[in-house]
Write an enzyme that holds these catalytic residues in place. Structure first.
Site, PDB file in Angstrom:
ATOM      1  N   ALA A  40       0.832  -1.203   0.000  1.00 19.49           N
ATOM      2  CA  ALA A  40       0.000   0.000   0.000  1.00 19.49           C
ATOM      3  C   ALA A  40       0.871   1.259   0.000  1.00 19.49           C
ATOM      4  CB  ALA A  40      -0.918  -0.004   1.213  1.00 19.49           C
ATOM      5  N   SER A  88      21.624 -22.450 -27.233  1.00 20.52           N
ATOM      6  CA  SER A  88      20.866 -23.315 -26.330  1.00 20.52           C
ATOM      7  C   SER A  88      21.849 -24.221 -25.605  1.00 20.52           C
ATOM      8  CB  SER A  88      19.824 -24.110 -27.105  1.00 20.52           C
ATOM      9  OG  SER A  88      20.485 -24.858 -28.082  1.00 20.52           O
ATOM     10  N   LEU A  89      21.320 -25.092 -24.781  1.00 16.55           N
ATOM     11  CA  LEU A  89      22.169 -25.968 -23.968  1.00 16.55           C
ATOM     12  C   LEU A  89      21.984 -27.403 -24.413  1.00 16.55           C
ATOM     13  CD1 LEU A  89      21.267 -24.512 -20.462  1.00 16.55           C
ATOM     14  CD2 LEU A  89      23.497 -24.325 -21.577  1.00 16.55           C
ATOM     15  N   GLU A 120      23.085 -23.738 -11.381  1.00 16.85           N
ATOM     16  CA  GLU A 120      21.893 -22.881 -11.355  1.00 16.85           C
ATOM     17  C   GLU A 120      20.650 -23.733 -11.585  1.00 16.85           C
ATOM     18  OE1 GLU A 120      22.471 -20.221 -14.631  1.00 16.85           O
ATOM     19  OE2 GLU A 120      24.319 -19.415 -13.800  1.00 16.85           O
ATOM     20  N   LYS A 122      17.401 -24.614 -13.817  1.00 16.42           N
ATOM     21  CA  LYS A 122      16.967 -24.418 -15.201  1.00 16.42           C
ATOM     22  C   LYS A 122      15.516 -23.954 -15.144  1.00 16.42           C
ATOM     23  CE  LYS A 122      17.246 -26.180 -19.856  1.00 16.42           C
ATOM     24  NZ  LYS A 122      15.962 -25.675 -20.320  1.00 16.42           N
ATOM     25  N   ARG A 143      14.478 -14.712 -27.810  1.00 18.68           N
ATOM     26  CA  ARG A 143      15.588 -15.466 -28.363  1.00 18.68           C
ATOM     27  C   ARG A 143      15.409 -15.674 -29.873  1.00 18.68           C
ATOM     28  NH1 ARG A 143      16.347 -21.014 -28.944  1.00 18.68           N
ATOM     29  NH2 ARG A 143      18.531 -21.596 -29.029  1.00 18.68           N
ATOM     30  N   GLU A 179      15.704 -15.396 -17.920  1.00 12.23           N
ATOM     31  CA  GLU A 179      14.437 -16.070 -18.192  1.00 12.23           C
ATOM     32  C   GLU A 179      13.266 -15.255 -17.647  1.00 12.23           C
ATOM     33  OE1 GLU A 179      15.215 -18.788 -19.810  1.00 12.23           O
ATOM     34  OE2 GLU A 179      13.567 -20.234 -19.649  1.00 12.23           O
ATOM     35  N   LYS A 306      27.654 -24.787 -15.246  1.00 16.70           N
ATOM     36  CA  LYS A 306      28.519 -23.994 -16.125  1.00 16.70           C
ATOM     37  C   LYS A 306      29.920 -23.956 -15.533  1.00 16.70           C
ATOM     38  CE  LYS A 306      24.539 -21.157 -17.353  1.00 16.70           C
ATOM     39  NZ  LYS A 306      23.785 -19.921 -17.106  1.00 16.70           N
ATOM     40  N   CYS A 442     -21.694 -42.907  -2.398  1.00 19.96           N
ATOM     41  CA  CYS A 442     -22.502 -44.111  -2.529  1.00 19.96           C
ATOM     42  C   CYS A 442     -23.176 -44.331  -1.189  1.00 19.96           C
ATOM     43  CB  CYS A 442     -21.598 -45.298  -2.874  1.00 19.96           C
ATOM     44  SG  CYS A 442     -22.351 -46.898  -2.503  1.00 19.96           S
TER      45      CYS A 442
HETATM   46  S1  IVH Z   1      22.231 -20.583 -20.127  1.00 16.60           S
HETATM   47  C1  IVH Z   1      24.835 -20.476 -23.684  1.00 16.60           C
HETATM   48  N1  IVH Z   1      21.081 -20.869 -17.792  1.00 16.60           N
HETATM   49  O1  IVH Z   1      17.387 -23.072 -21.249  1.00 16.60           O
HETATM   50  C2  IVH Z   1      23.794 -20.976 -22.776  1.00 16.60           C
HETATM   51  N2  IVH Z   1      19.774 -21.202 -19.757  1.00 16.60           N
HETATM   52  O2  IVH Z   1      18.450 -24.841 -23.493  1.00 16.60           O
HETATM   53  C3  IVH Z   1      22.610 -20.100 -22.715  1.00 16.60           C
HETATM   54  N3  IVH Z   1      17.414 -21.733 -19.303  1.00 16.60           N
HETATM   55  O3  IVH Z   1      17.187 -20.886 -23.979  1.00 16.60           O
HETATM   56  C4  IVH Z   1      21.602 -20.511 -21.747  1.00 16.60           C
HETATM   57  N4  IVH Z   1      17.558 -21.635 -17.112  1.00 16.60           N
HETATM   58  O4  IVH Z   1      15.717 -20.402 -21.951  1.00 16.60           O
HETATM   59  C5  IVH Z   1      20.929 -20.926 -19.119  1.00 16.60           C
HETATM   60  N5  IVH Z   1      20.172 -21.055 -15.656  1.00 16.60           N
HETATM   61  C6  IVH Z   1      20.033 -21.107 -16.982  1.00 16.60           C
HETATM   62  C7  IVH Z   1      18.786 -21.376 -17.594  1.00 16.60           C
HETATM   63  C8  IVH Z   1      18.701 -21.444 -18.984  1.00 16.60           C
HETATM   64  C9  IVH Z   1      16.750 -21.837 -18.134  1.00 16.60           C
HETATM   65  C10 IVH Z   1      16.815 -21.950 -20.640  1.00 16.60           C
HETATM   66  C11 IVH Z   1      17.009 -20.802 -21.595  1.00 16.60           C
HETATM   67  C12 IVH Z   1      17.721 -21.351 -22.774  1.00 16.60           C
HETATM   68  C13 IVH Z   1      17.506 -22.830 -22.631  1.00 16.60           C
HETATM   69  C14 IVH Z   1      18.727 -23.537 -23.180  1.00 16.60           C
END
Ligand code: IVH
Length: 685
Positions: A40, A88-89, A120, A122, A143, A179, A306, A442
């Site tokens: 508030a 992507s990963l 981290e 995901k 993206r 994200e 990572k 029942c």
């Molecule tokens: S790093 C070079 N870290 O996963 C790597 N991605 O498959 C770039 N995602 O498109 C991504 N949590 O949408 C990274 N802690 C995290 C993440 C993450 C979710 C998603 C992201 C990315 C996809 C990759």
């Protein structure tokens, strides 16, 4: 008199101050999870700023938090070419994949030594890139295909957790990547509102977040409580004062160092991040997060590892579109779509009818699911689930799988609505649903085989009579062959006939007869619990036993007498009274006694008197001689209550060796702390 120019000057100063304060409170709320003021109070500051900007439109700067409410609708999204591609990963699914990843990393770095990793979550949302120029939010993009994304600047601006101005010196250009997602409760609220308004409901939070980001009208996005967490960066141009040597490059040496810095700049960075020193640490992180998953307020689909040293990341480089230095360790998906083949109803122990979805088998949450609960009639109606629909099924952790929602786009023309049957599919008795209840039942009672089976199953369980070796399949056979009608019949079974049942050998038959015999002298509380009286759980059954002392007294108690039992209210008292008023139930008890079952008796204590009556205890740590359950039993027997956590309502904390936070909390709240001797002294006084 104050001149117009003075007023404008004052307004400008005040607006700047308000903007700064609002940015601070946003950061406290979203980044640090530690708000300084109430919602508030925040709204009041915000309203003041809106008013000033309306009076003096020139004050409305693009980074003002008021600009988050969303400007004019976009005709379409422009495209944005990413200066640094968004990759992507690679995915990993089991421990071996992770060992292999770690080996590849160490081979790539030509080292035998363990490698440090940043771990981290995901996050299950959408990847976005936020561009800051001169420390000010300048542009945001999805993206897209990794090279080119859509310009969603206006929509991203509405997300309150994203700072419009970075807090601190930054390079000329800084792209933050992360994200966008919706918290689960916000998603549910959004879907309720959508449903109410007759609008499209979303399948899951990710979907809803995607739909919200791609709104052409940012005013709609502004009303969706989207969140953001940063986990990386893209282009960096220029340098940080004091770090000139690193022009056009990350100003810190490690991934974690970068994340900490982004957080200092006011970016929300997920707190569940951790450094580990080797591959074993990765797996330990995975296990820990697995346990955390259900309690997180948002969806995750795995964890990400990572390599922490950025130098090592550079050395490892990329293969096609994914980095060699990172991997996603996925959890089994908790949701999947499949076809709803039919809806059947299941009859519970108390006759409760639960509609159950028969599904085309689908792999979800790590197992193949063929049935899922639909809870009750109203839920089916609310979710508008129809037979023939493609549905989203969710199985989170060990929770019973459930149908979340139909996929309306895929509804076939011949999809049928569910109609609650009027008769029990098992015994043919009427199914009734009292007007003010959501559960249909029942009315067959113990005439209904389904209810009978479950009544037996309930009585046999460990917390009741504890009949070892009497499984569900055997109960089904005994009931279906008409051999067992009531609990009392169990005590007439002999070895020979049991050995004749499916999947029973002579030895298991002998063991079962013995284990049934061993349950002939149950404590009164467990015997009462085993009878399956509606609303009488384990602890009420125990209270009844202690209050009345013997079976006769419980069976013949008037409603008013039942009400005198601690924690027994009118609903429970009426249910117990009704149970024993029913001749059929009295007969079952008489048969049990005739078949040699003799429930124990209890010394009646006046648990409403004495120093412990009504007092609330918490047990913590290891006591020197008493097991915790025994200590709890003694306290309950004297009329006290044992609870799990310390609060202002707690009267005593009984602490043994290695007592932890509960003891600390008790001391903090000034609650009396006893050791075992102290407890015994109190019990005897
Ligand atoms: S790093 C070079 N870290 O996963 C790597 N991605 O498959 C770039 N995602 O498109 C991504 N949590 O949408 C990274 N802690 C995290 C993440 C993450 C979710 C998603 C992201 C990315 C996809 C990759």
């Amino acid at each position: 008199m104050v001149s117009g120019v003075d007023r404008e000057n004052q307004a400008m100063q005040r607006a700047a101050q308000l903007r700064q304060e609002l940015a601070l409170h946003n950061a406290r709320y979203y980044v640090m999870d530690d708000p300084l003021i109430s919602d508030a109070e925040y709204d009041a500051l915000f309203a003041e700023l809106v008013k000033l900007e309306q009076e003096f439109p020139l004050l409305a700067t693009p980074d003002s938090p008021t600009q988050r409410v969303g400007g004019a609708p976009l005709s379409a999204f422009g495209s944005v070419r990413h200066a640094v591609p968004m990759l992507s990963l690679n995915n990993a699914f089991d421990d071996e994949d992770i060992q292999a990843f770690d080996k590849r990393v160490r081979d790539g770095l030509e080292t035998e030594s363990p490698v440090e990793y940043a771990c981290e979550l995901k996050l299950d949302g959408l990847a976005v890139s936020l561009r800051y120029e001169g420390g000010k939010f300048a542009r945001a993009a999805t993206r897209g295909d990794g090279q080119t994304g859509e310009d969603i600047t206006a929509n991203i601006r509405t997300i309150r957790s994203i700072p419009l101005t970075l807090a601190g010196p930054v390079p000329e250009v800084l792209e933050v990547r992360g994200e966008v997602l919706l918290f689960r409760k916000d998603f549910e609220r959004l879907n309720d509102a959508q449903r109410e308004a007759g609008e499209k409901v979303f399948i899951n939070p990710r979907n809803a977040a995607a739909g919200s980001l791609r709104q052409l009208d940012p005013r709609i996005t502004a009303r969706r409580p989207l969140r953001f967490f940063a986990y990386g960066w893209g282009e960096i141009r220029g340098s940080l004062p004091g770090k000139e040597a690193r022009a056009d490059a990350p100003p810190f040496d490690t991934h974690m160092g970068m994340l900490d810095w982004l957080q200092e700049l006011g970016m929300p960075v997920n707190r569940e991040r951790q450094l580990v020193s080797d591959a074993a640490g990765l797996l330990a992180f995975y296990r820990r997060v697995e346990g955390l998953r259900a309690a997180l307020p948002y969806d995750i689909d795995g964890v990400v590892y990572k390599v922490n040293a950025l130098e090592a990341q550079r050395a490892l480089g990329f293969v096609s579109r994914a980095p060699r230095f990172a991997v996603a360790h996925k959890f089994p998906a908790e949701e999947a779509t499949t076809e709803l083949l039919g809806i059947e109803v299941q009859v519970g122990r108390t006759g409760a009818i639960t509609p159950v979805a028969r599904l085309k088998p689908v792999f979800v949450g790590g197992v193949t699911v063929t049935n899922a609960t639909l809870h009750n009639e109203d839920e089916i109606e609310r979710k508008d689930v129809r037979i023939g629909d493609t549905v989203v099924v969710r199985r989170a952790g060990d929770v019973i799988p459930e149908v979340v929602t139909p996929v309306l786009d895929k509804r076939p023309a011949d999809a049928r609505k569910f109609v609650m049957p009027s008769q029990c599919p098992v015994c043919g008795s009427a199914i009734e649903r009292p007007e003010d209840e959501i559960i249909a039942r029942c009315t067959g009672g113990l005439f209904c085989a389904a209810q009978r089976k479950q009544a037996l199953w309930h009585a046999a369980q460990r917390r009741a009579l504890d009949i070892e070796g009497l499984g569900e399949k055997l109960i089904d056979q005994l009931v279906e062959r008409g051999r067992v009608h009531t609990l009392a019949d169990l005590y007439t079974l002999n070895e020979e006939e049991l050995a004749g049942m499916d999947r029973m050998g002579e030895k298991s038959a002998r063991n079962l007869v013995e284990s049934i015999a061993a349950t002939r002298t149950p404590p009164l509380g467990r015997f009462l619990f085993a009878l399956g009286i509606r609303h009488v759980g384990e602890s009420t059954a125990r209270d009844l036993a202690r209050h009345f002392g013997n079976l006769d007294a419980v069976m013949n108690a008037a409603e008013a007498e039942l009400l005198a039992v601690p924690d027994v209210g009118p609903v429970v008292a009426a249910s117990i009274f009704r149970f024993f008023a029913e001749p059929h139930n009295r007969e079952v008890v008489a048969d049990l006694l005739r078949n040699g079952v003799t429930p124990g008796t209890e010394t009646v204590v006046d648990r409403t008197a004495g120093p412990i009556a009504g007092k609330i205890f918490v047990l913590t740590g290891t006591l020197p001689t008493l097991a915790r359950e025994d200590a709890a039993e003694l306290i309950r027997a004297a009329g006290g209550k044992v609870t799990g956590s310390v609060s202002k309502k707690t009267h005593y904390v009984v602490a043994g060796a290695d007592a932890g936070s509960k003891l600390a909390k008790a001391q903090e709240l000034g609650i009396a702390v006893l050791d075992e001797d102290g407890l015994k002294a109190l019990l005897q006084s």
